[in-house]
Design a protein around this motif. Structure first.
Motif, PDB file in Angstrom:
ATOM      1  N   GLU A   2       1.003  -1.336   0.132  1.00  0.00           N
ATOM      2  CA  GLU A   2       0.066   0.103  -0.051  1.00  0.00           C
ATOM      3  C   GLU A   2       0.987   1.261   0.108  1.00  0.00           C
ATOM      4  OE1 GLU A   2      -3.857  -1.513   2.549  1.00  0.00           O
ATOM      5  OE2 GLU A   2      -2.434  -0.628   3.706  1.00  0.00           O
ATOM      6  N   TYR A   3       0.112   2.056  -0.607  1.00  0.00           N
ATOM      7  CA  TYR A   3       0.928   3.602  -0.634  1.00  0.00           C
ATOM      8  C   TYR A   3       0.201   4.526  -0.468  1.00  0.00           C
ATOM      9  CZ  TYR A   3      -0.791   4.259  -5.438  1.00  0.00           C
ATOM     10  OH  TYR A   3      -1.450   4.602  -6.499  1.00  0.00           O
ATOM     11  N   CYS A   4       0.514   5.878   0.258  1.00  0.00           N
ATOM     12  CA  CYS A   4      -0.312   7.135   0.207  1.00  0.00           C
ATOM     13  C   CYS A   4       0.786   8.189  -0.259  1.00  0.00           C
ATOM     14  CB  CYS A   4      -0.830   7.237   1.297  1.00  0.00           C
ATOM     15  SG  CYS A   4       0.266   7.731   2.817  1.00  0.00           S
ATOM     16  N   PHE A   5       0.071   9.420  -0.650  1.00  0.00           N
ATOM     17  CA  PHE A   5       0.832  10.262  -1.068  1.00  0.00           C
ATOM     18  C   PHE A   5       1.064  11.260   0.362  1.00  0.00           C
ATOM     19  CE2 PHE A   5      -1.329   9.348  -5.083  1.00  0.00           C
ATOM     20  CZ  PHE A   5      -0.152   9.359  -5.899  1.00  0.00           C
ATOM     21  N   GLU A   6       2.208  12.193   0.201  1.00  0.00           N
ATOM     22  CA  GLU A   6       2.554  12.832   1.495  1.00  0.00           C
ATOM     23  C   GLU A   6       1.410  13.839   1.732  1.00  0.00           C
ATOM     24  OE1 GLU A   6       6.723  15.017   3.019  1.00  0.00           O
ATOM     25  OE2 GLU A   6       6.119  15.058   0.834  1.00  0.00           O
ATOM     26  N   GLY A   7       1.060  14.032   3.007  1.00  0.00           N
ATOM     27  CA  GLY A   7       0.044  14.856   3.354  1.00  0.00           C
ATOM     28  C   GLY A   7      -1.277  14.163   3.452  1.00  0.00           C
ATOM     29  N   SER A   8      -1.361  13.142   2.939  1.00  0.00           N
ATOM     30  CA  SER A   8      -2.756  12.306   3.085  1.00  0.00           C
ATOM     31  C   SER A   8      -2.893  10.896   3.927  1.00  0.00           C
ATOM     32  CB  SER A   8      -3.216  11.671   1.458  1.00  0.00           C
ATOM     33  OG  SER A   8      -4.119  11.292   1.309  1.00  0.00           O
TER      34      SER A   8
ATOM     35  N   THR B 101       5.115  12.264 -11.707  1.00  0.00           N
ATOM     36  CA  THR B 101       6.433  12.583 -11.274  1.00  0.00           C
ATOM     37  C   THR B 101       6.725  13.609 -10.267  1.00  0.00           C
ATOM     38  OG1 THR B 101       6.902  11.804 -13.659  1.00  0.00           O
ATOM     39  CG2 THR B 101       8.435  13.081 -12.793  1.00  0.00           C
ATOM     40  N   ASP B 102       7.596  13.581  -9.617  1.00  0.00           N
ATOM     41  CA  ASP B 102       8.117  14.650  -8.590  1.00  0.00           C
ATOM     42  C   ASP B 102       7.252  14.586  -7.324  1.00  0.00           C
ATOM     43  OD1 ASP B 102      10.168  15.455  -9.924  1.00  0.00           O
ATOM     44  OD2 ASP B 102       9.053  16.985 -11.076  1.00  0.00           O
ATOM     45  N   SER B 103       6.209  13.546  -7.128  1.00  0.00           N
ATOM     46  CA  SER B 103       5.517  13.382  -6.061  1.00  0.00           C
ATOM     47  C   SER B 103       6.323  12.791  -4.954  1.00  0.00           C
ATOM     48  CB  SER B 103       4.118  12.680  -6.463  1.00  0.00           C
ATOM     49  OG  SER B 103       4.372  11.274  -7.076  1.00  0.00           O
ATOM     50  N   LYS B 104       5.764  12.637  -3.733  1.00  0.00           N
ATOM     51  CA  LYS B 104       6.296  12.007  -2.703  1.00  0.00           C
ATOM     52  C   LYS B 104       5.336  11.041  -1.920  1.00  0.00           C
ATOM     53  CE  LYS B 104       9.891  15.143  -1.150  1.00  0.00           C
ATOM     54  NZ  LYS B 104      10.405  16.045  -0.186  1.00  0.00           N
TER      55      LYS B 104
END
Length: 1180
Positions: free
Chosen positions: A783-789, A812-815
């Motif tokens: 599992e993954y989630c974007f930074e800030g979520s 691209t360029d997301s964390k």
């Protein structure tokens, strides 16, 4: 009669003999010296009387007497005798007898609790034991009745005499028990004159066969008598009798002549015998004793053998000086001492000294008798009056004794008798006379006596205020009061029994008024009371009635009057009640009366209580019960709550809400009915589904309705059930729960790491969980989630089996944050998180080549073997790889090279010597370049030596030399093998193997033979295929020339210690044994010492040290990070000291061990841990 002892002297002193009977004095004392001694023993000498009175505890001088006990003492004696005896069943009672008649006293002792016969003694007075008086006048008998088990003891007095009257005592003893009883004997005497006093016969012992055998005492001598003169008897000198008698006849003489101080007379006799020895100073000594009347004159005379001797006289050890009292006279050899006006103080021992010798004597001073000049007169008085008896004697302040019925009167603080002396007049005063004071009183002096009768009568008694009947309430005061005309004492009785005073009951006597006061009246105080004045046959009766309203006593119940009973048991509730007259009790419940009878619920009535009975208690019997009391004094009411308790109902089947690997969580509801008593807790049991054996899980009650069973076997089906517990007991078990199987999720996956990152993808890799469990492992969810979520998105829709997965379609360029879970039948494990956000962008990573440790040294292989080298590297994006051999590009037709994203492989199927060389690897990422080199050596067997020559032959020896081979097989020559062959057979035999030099001497050849020799070369691959043989042969001649052995000097093998193999730096795994090795040589053999951080290792059980053939080993048992450090091996002998050191690093932690057990090469683990430590030192 027995000798009077001191106790008998104090009780009944004997009178002094009359002065007009000198013959009697001689019979009693024989010589004048004897009489004073007897007077001292008998206590009759007036001068000694004060000391005797002090011993007896009486008042000296003016007033002294012995009287009967006062009325208070007689009352105390009667009360004491009326108390319960310890041993006596029947006590002897006092009696009256006439002179010449017989009387018997009987005492009985119960023998039920006695193991043997008790001891019984009869006494007269205080101390006279009558057992020695048995004779014609006294007989003692004892019998035993087996049926009733009673001992009977009798004392019979035959032909009683007047002097037998007095107080007697009977004592019985058994082990530690003691009982005593006193009684009186009165003897009525006939009128007539009494015989003369025979003081000597009074002091004689009773003997068998004598006329006076069985006489009880000598108190009869103290009665009123008329003194008559007796015929004179011839004088007997007791001193002469004792001097001439045998020692065995002393007792007989003492009995015959009434000697009481036999021991003192024998002492004096012994001194007299010593004096009778011949004396050089005295021609004539003093007489043994002298006697003189008070006021008279005595003469002491001695005759000296030498008149020049100086004479001194002494009295009681003090020298006598001449005076008007003491006069000294000298007549030739006679020395005379006169003592004038002798007094009682002169009664003592005297002695005279002449030179070194002395002689002594004793002086006895006799007081003249006191005569009664005015006789006593008979007197009549009333009870309570003061009585005075008066007499007059011949001298002032004379020693006079008073007697009552022959017993001496001794005044004291508790006595009602008082004696007053006024010159020659003596008075006996009796305060408050009673009928008991009616008796014959006598007075006795040393020279006479007088007696008179005292009669005390009662005054007529009048009742001024009689007792009246009374009715009082319980707890009030009762006061019975009466008044009589005389101030006398009386006795109160209740229902015929004496009234005993206590803190609540007081008897008051003030003058003529008598009161009985009872505070806080009780029911038992009700009865018939009677007051009877002492000495009068008159009674004053009164009735007392005590009434009390009814009361219900609930002290034994709780504060709320609740009674608890267990269902099925019988309840018998007894309620104490009180009231006078006894009240009537009525029980009821819900306005329905409970009758007395035989029902299951019934009432029972008793005088002091009322009882409610429930035979078999049921739940419906719980409720409030009422009790009502009623009598003529009032009513009482009380309510009692009865609570019937029972076992609780079983709880509902429990529910298992959560399951773990060896535990579960279960819940349940309390039972619908708690049995009338609060639920104290629960017991829990479990069993395997296929078993019938339940096992209790808790021994302490569980207070909650949840429980967590533990220690179950994972994968096995179980059932659980519940028991409810209250104060009564344990309920039946609940229904079992549904079967459940303990299963555990796996532990989180491990080593989650980023494998690669592109502009749209992130590839993650991880290791399987450390613990999987019985449920196994079904797969993984990434599992993954974007930074800030916080919204976690699954990367894979279906479970994946592999430990690597690529997340696609990422901006691209997301964390992003990444986590992975392991899934099995029990559910999802705890997630494993990647520690930091991942940037979705391809990043240039400088290349880095990680040469394996075994390739950092020359890589050696034999010709024909395969070469397969894996060299890992790093770098992103995928680096460019270039291989070169000795600076030249590699011919890929001969050497296969395979590259991947993380490593490159050199593969040679069959190695040849031409493959040997230096291989250079270049890894290039963008502008970053990383190079590394690997040395590969392909070795083969060497060629034969170039030539072999025979240098010399002598005797049985041949000297050979040869040259090394031209081809060493690309490896160092390690030795040579030499063989020989006889020319005749040409069979080759090995002579020397692994020989390192290029010359050798072959010995022990057979003389007469001819030999050829050949030599093989040897390296790490083995012997050369061919050998080089000598061209010539060596002939061992039979007649060889004489070989002269060369002379060699002794070789000195001494050598200082030297390490031939050093210690190397190494690392160890925590918990696994590690060893450090080195080799040392030296002569003499060096002593090895191991040290850690410069501290010697001595007697430490964690270390073991070995030394074998110069190889030294230090074994460290299960090291920990603490064991890391610098280790040193020190070798010492006489020639020197050498040390060598190395560093040991202990790789601790669970991660290193797990990686090693999972097959990861140590070099990769070490590189990984080093990088991890550098990136996050706090975690490692």
């Amino acid at each position: 009669m027995p000798e009077p002892t001191k106790k008998e002297e104090n009780e009944v002193p004997a009178p002094a003999p009359p002065p007009e009977e000198p013959s009697k004095e001689k019979e009693a004392g024989t010589t004048p010296a004897k009489e004073p001694s007897k007077e001292k023993d008998a206590g009759t000498t007036p001068a000694k009387e004060p000391s005797k009175e002090k011993e007896a505890g009486t008042t000296p001088a003016k007033e002294w007497s012995l009287g009967e006990s006062p009325v208070g003492e007689e009352q105390d004696k009667q009360n004491a005798n009326s108390q319960l005896s310890i041993l006596f069943v029947e006590k002897p009672q006092g009696g009256t007898v006439k002179v010449g008649e017989n009387i018997t006293f009987i005492a009985k002792v119960k023998a039920e609790d006695l193991l043997r016969k008790p001891t019984v003694k009869w006494f007269k007075g205080k101390w006279m034991d009558l057992a020695s008086k048995a004779g014609k006048h006294l007989q003692l008998k004892e019998t035993f009745e087996r049926h009733s088990r009673v001992y009977t003891f009798e004392m019979q007095i035959i032909k009683a005499k007047e002097n037998y009257a007095g107080n007697y005592r009977c004592e019985v003893t058994y082990k530690d028990k003691f009982d005593s009883c006193s009684f009186d004997l009165e003897v009525h005497e006939s009128t007539g004159t009494t015989p003369n006093i025979d003081i000597r016969s009074a002091f004689k012992r009773s003997g068998e066969g004598q006329d006076d055998a069985g006489e009880l005492d000598f108190s009869g001598l103290l009665k009123r008598r008329e003194v008559k003169q007796q015929e004179e008897e011839p004088e007997v000198d007791v001193w002469e009798l004792l001097k001439n008698a045998k020692p065995s006849e002393y007792e007989k003489i003492a009995f015959q002549y009434g000697i009481t101080d036999l021991r003192g007379m024998l002492k004096r006799l012994k001194r007299m015998r010593r004096v009778e020895k011949k004396s050089a100073a005295f021609a004539k000594i003093l007489d043994p004793a002298y006697q003189v009347d008070k006021g008279g004159r005595v003469r002491f005379m001695v005759e000296l053998a030498d008149p020049k001797l100086e004479v001194k006289w002494y009295k009681n050890g003090q020298e006598i000086r001449p005076s008007t009292k003491y006069i000294f006279e000298h007549k030739g050899c006679q020395r005379i001492l006169f003592i004038n006006n002798c007094q009682m103080t002169d009664d003592s021992e005297y002695y005279v000294t002449a030179g070194d010798e002395k002689c002594s004597t004793e002086l006895f001073v006799r007081e003249p008798p006191i005569m009664v000049t005015k006789q006593l007169e008979d007197t009549t008085a009333y009870c309570g009056e003061r009585v005075e008896l008066e007499c007059e004697v011949s001298e002032d302040d004379a020693n006079v004794k008073w007697f009552k019925n022959g017993e001496e009167i001794i005044p004291g603080p508790k006595s009602r008798y008082r004696i007053r002396v006024e010159g020659k007049k003596h008075f006996l005063i009796i305060e408050g006379a009673t009928k008991a004071d009616s008796a014959e009183y006598s007075v006795m002096t040393t020279g006479g006596q007088s007696s008179a009768k005292l009669t005390v009568d009662l005054k007529p008694l009048k009742i001024l205020t009689p007792l009246t009947d009374q009715t009082v309430n319980l707890g009030k005061e009762i006061c019975l009061k009466c008044e009589i005309s005389e101030n006398i004492t009386g006795k109160w009785t209740k229902n015929g029994l004496p009234v005993q005073e206590s803190d609540r009951l007081k008897v008051v006597h003030k003058g003529r008024i008598h009161k009985l006061v009872i505070a806080n009246a009780l029911i038992e105080d009700e009865g018939d009371y009677v007051f009877a004045p002492d000495a009068y046959n008159v009674t004053l009766p009164a009735k007392v009635r005590v009434i009390d309203p009814p009361k219900i006593i609930l002290d034994g119940l709780d504060a709320d009057n609740t009674v608890t009973v267990i269902a099925g048991n019988k309840l018998r509730l007894e309620i104490p009640i009180s009231g006078e007259p006894p009240p009537k009790a009525i029980w009821s419940r819900a306005d329905k009366a409970i009758m007395e009878g035989s029902g299951r619920i019934r009432a029972e009535s008793y005088p002091d209580s009322s009882t409610l009975v429930i035979d078999v208690a049921e739940r419906d019997d719980s409720g409030v019960y009422h009790i009502n009391l009623k009598n003529e004094a009032g009513e009482a009411h009380a309510s009692i709550k009865i609570k019937v308790v029972d076992l609780p109902d079983p709880p509902v089947a429990p529910t298992v809400t959560e399951v773990g690997d060896d535990w579960c969580i279960m819940k349940w509801e309390p039972p619908a009915y708690d049995g009338g008593s609060p639920i104290l807790g629960y017991f829990i049991e479990r069993k395997k589904k296929q078993s019938s054996r339940w096992m209790r899980l808790n021994f302490d009650l569980c207070k909650e309705t949840t429980f967590e069973p533990k220690k179950m076997i994972e994968g096995v089906a179980y059932e659980v059930r519940i028991f409810a517990v209250n104060a009564i007991g344990i309920s039946k078990p609940s229904m079992p729960s549904r079967p459940f199987v303990p299963l555990a999720v796996t532990s989180p996956p491990t080593l989650l790491a980023v494998d690669s990152v592109t502009d749209t993808t992130v590839t993650m890799k991880w290791r399987p969980p450390d613990q999987i469990g019985a449920a196994g492992l079904d797969g993984y969810v990434l599992e993954y989630c974007f930074e800030g979520s916080d919204n976690w998105l699954p990367a894979n829709k279906d479970l994946i089996d592999k430990t690597k997965f690529t997340i696609t379609d990422l901006p691209t360029d997301s964390k992003i944050f990444v986590r992975v879970k392991a899934i099995n039948a029990a559910g999802a494990s705890e997630p494993k998180y990647y520690s930091q956000p991942i940037l979705v962008k391809e990043i240039i990573e400088p290349p880095k080549i990680r040469i394996p440790r075994h390739l950092k040294q020359t890589y050696i292989r034999r010709v024909g073997e395969a070469v397969n080298l894996v060299i890992p590297f790093q770098g992103k994006p995928r680096p460019e790889l270039t291989w070169k051999k000795d600076g030249v590009e590699i011919d890929k037709n001969q050497i296969n090279i395979r590259n991947s994203e993380t490593d490159t492989i050199i593969f040679i199927r069959k190695a040849e010597r031409s493959h040997s060389g230096k291989y250079d690897l270049q890894v290039k990422v963008d502008k970053f370049v990383e190079t590394a080199s690997i040395d590969i050596q392909i070795v083969d067997r060497p060629g034969p030596p170039q030539s072999v020559k025979i240098e010399d032959v002598w005797g049985e020896n041949v000297a050979l030399t040869w040259t090394p081979p031209k081809d060493d097989g690309n490896a160092a020559i390690t030795g040579y093998t030499i063989q020989k062959a006889d020319k005749k057979s040409m069979e080759w035999f090995t002579v020397i193997e692994h020989y390192h030099r290029t010359n050798a001497t072959i010995t022990e050849l057979v003389i007469g033979n001819e030999y050829y020799f050949r030599v093989f070369s040897e390296n790490m691959c083995g012997l050369s295929e061919d050998a080089t043989m000598t061209k010539e042969s060596a002939v061992i001649a039979k007649d060889g020339k004489i070989y002269k052995n060369p002379v060699y000097e002794d070789f000195d093998f001494s050598e200082a210690p030297m390490f031939t193999q050093p210690l190397v730096n190494t690392y160890a795994i925590a918990g696994y044994n590690a060893t450090l090795n080195c080799s040392v040589r030296g002569n003499p053999k060096p002593k090895i010492t191991w040290m850690k951080n410069k501290v010697a290792i001595v007697d430490d059980p964690r270390y073991r040290m070995f030394s074998n053939q110069g190889v030294c080993t230090l074994e460290i048992r299960k090291p920990s990070p603490y064991d890391g450090g610098t280790y040193c091996c020190k070798a010492v002998n006489d020639l020197g000291t050498v040390e060598i050191e190395c560093k040991l690093e202990v790789k601790g932690g669970l991660s290193f061990c797990r990686l090693l057990l999972q097959g990861v090469p140590p070099n990769i683990i070490d590189s990984y841990l080093r990088d991890a430590h550098s990136s996050n030192p706090e975690e490692y």
